[in-house]
Design a protein around this motif. Structure first.
Motif, short mmCIF file in Angstrom:
data_model
loop_
_atom_site.label_atom_id
_atom_site.label_comp_id
_atom_site.label_asym_id
_atom_site.label_seq_id
_atom_site.Cartn_x
_atom_site.Cartn_y
_atom_site.Cartn_z
N GLY A 92 -8.55 38.28 -47.17
CA GLY A 92 -9.80 37.71 -46.71
C GLY A 92 -9.60 36.75 -45.55
O GLY A 92 -8.59 36.80 -44.84
N LEU A 120 -13.63 44.35 -46.19
CA LEU A 120 -14.67 44.40 -45.17
C LEU A 120 -14.48 45.59 -44.26
O LEU A 120 -15.41 46.34 -43.97
N CYS A 132 -14.44 34.16 -47.78
CA CYS A 132 -14.60 35.31 -46.88
C CYS A 132 -13.94 36.53 -47.49
O CYS A 132 -12.88 36.99 -47.01
N SER A 183 -15.02 40.09 -50.28
CA SER A 183 -16.05 40.78 -51.07
C SER A 183 -15.84 40.49 -52.56
O SER A 183 -14.74 40.13 -52.99
N HIS A 184 -16.94 40.63 -53.34
CA HIS A 184 -16.83 40.39 -54.79
C HIS A 184 -15.85 41.35 -55.44
O HIS A 184 -15.06 40.96 -56.31
N SER A 185 -15.87 42.61 -55.00
CA SER A 185 -14.96 43.60 -55.58
C SER A 185 -13.51 43.23 -55.33
O SER A 185 -12.67 43.28 -56.23
#
Length: 412
Positions: free
Chosen positions: A323, A350, A373, A375-377
């Motif tokens: 991230g 992303l 920064c 994603s939840h996954s």
């Protein structure tokens, strides 16, 4: 006697009668069965009463005998009987009218006996102009036997009727008992239904009362909310605080586990260092030669620098950063490489394939997760993978290079 009968039998064939015979034209032996079978007793009583002009007080047998006696001659009663027989059996008389000889009449009579319907055919056959003495006697004999059979059948029917009446009486008693039980059962069910209805009404009243209390409490709660400014914000902050405390507790638990693991590894490292120092203090010639050959001699050892660094209590050659901001990746690389480790990066799903994330984490010694920064996954993948494989992971909330440098320098 036989010659006389033959003469009488031959007489109709010589001169065919012009009309049907009346009841008073028949011999006396035919009147008894004809009146007894051809007319119901109730009808006969009405005819006799009308003929005598008053009420008949005689019993059934006397009425029958009197009517039979009067039918021997033409009189008011015999004419009334003749008229009733013609009216009652008009359809049968029409059916017998086409018969042109005694043989045709005999065939019709046999069919009537076989079917069991003889009153109408008996009168139509006896009164037919082609009825011979032989056929007349046969019809009387057949009717006599039919009456005997009917009497036997009647007695059998009476016996069966008595048995059926007894069975019916038993069934009626059983029916009365079952009806009594049914009435008792219905009364019991009615009482139960009334009890259930009363209980249902009581429960409904309780439900209405509860709903009223609930509505009152809700109104009071709304009034309290109105009197406390910012209550919704406070409740939201309280929930966020509880979530934060839960997360802090989890992080502290993970940190405690990591410190325990680091302490164990530190003890192992100290033991290895002590063993290495002991071995170095008194090396055997063979070990010294092997060590010299492996390291390339003293000159080689002097010119070699290790790429392992200690981050968060662990020796790490490769550090994976998951991230973060795309513009800060070069700064992340500079911080990690300045610390002496190899830098690996994954954008957290992303643009990079999320499926490659686990491969990158497996190749790294330490994982840094930029939680702001990512994603939840990818976040849950990182957390689950590091927990399952006991891999050290640092969660950084601020994606700036300074924050990462502070985290790294604080643990070096």
């Amino acid at each position: 006697m036989c010659d006389k009968h033959d003469t009488l039998a031959a007489k109709p064939a010589a001169a065919e009668p012009a009309r049907r015979r009346r009841i008073w034209d028949l011999p006396h032996t035919c009147h008894c069965p004809l009146v007894g079978v051809g007319l119901p007793l109730g009808v006969l009583r009405k005819i006799v009463a009308k003929a005598v002009g008053g009420k008949v007080l005689a019993d059934d047998y006397e009425v029958h005998v009197g009517a039979v006696s009067e039918c021997g001659s033409r009189n008011r009663l015999s004419e009334a009987v003749q008229k009733e027989l013609e009216r009652r059996y008009a359809v049968v008389i029409q059916r017998y009218r086409p018969a042109r000889d005694a043989k045709a009449l005999e065939a019709l009579w046999e069919a009537a006996v076989a079917s069991g319907d003889v009153p109408g055919p008996f009168w139509a056959g006896l009164s037919h102009p082609h009825c011979t003495l032989e056929l007349q006697e046969r019809m009387c004999r057949d009717l006599h036997m039919i009456q005997h059979q009917a009497g036997a059948a009647t007695r059998a029917d009476i016996s069966r009727l008595q048995a059926l009446e007894q069975t019916n009486a038993a069934l009626e008693r059983e029916l009365a008992r079952l009806q009594q039980r049914s009435a008792a059962w219905q009364a019991e069910r009615h009482a139960e239904q009334e009890a259930h209805g009363a209980a249902l009404m009581q429960l409904r009243a309780q439900l209405v009362g509860r709903d009223s209390v609930l509505a009152s409490l809700r109104q009071q709660l709304e009034e309290l909310h109105a009197t406390i400014p910012g209550l919704a914000t406070r409740e939201r902050l309280a929930r966020q605080l509880a979530d934060t405390e839960q997360r802090v507790h989890e992080v502290r638990s993970e940190a405690a586990a990591a410190r325990a693991e680091a302490a164990a590894l530190e003890r192992q490292l100290n033991d290895a260092r002590a063993a290495l120092a002991a071995a170095t203090a008194q090396p055997s010639p063979a070990i010294a030669a092997a060590a010299t050959a492996a390291t390339g001699g003293p000159a080689a050892r002097a010119g070699t620098t290790t790429q392992r660094v200690t981050l968060h209590g662990l020796l790490a050659e490769r550090v994976l950063c998951v991230g973060g901001r795309a513009g800060n990746v070069a700064g992340y690389r500079s911080v990690i490489e300045d610390a002496g480790a190899e830098f690996l990066h994954h954008d957290g799903g992303l643009e990079d394939n999320v499926a490659r994330l686990e491969t990158s984490m497996a190749a790294a010694d330490l994982v840094i997760c930029q939680t702001a920064c990512i994603s939840h996954s990818a976040y849950w993948r990182v957390k689950d993978f590091c927990k399952r494989h006991q891999k050290r992971c640092i969660f950084v909330d601020n994606p700036s290079v300074t924050t990462l440098q502070r985290e790294i320098l604080g643990q070096v």
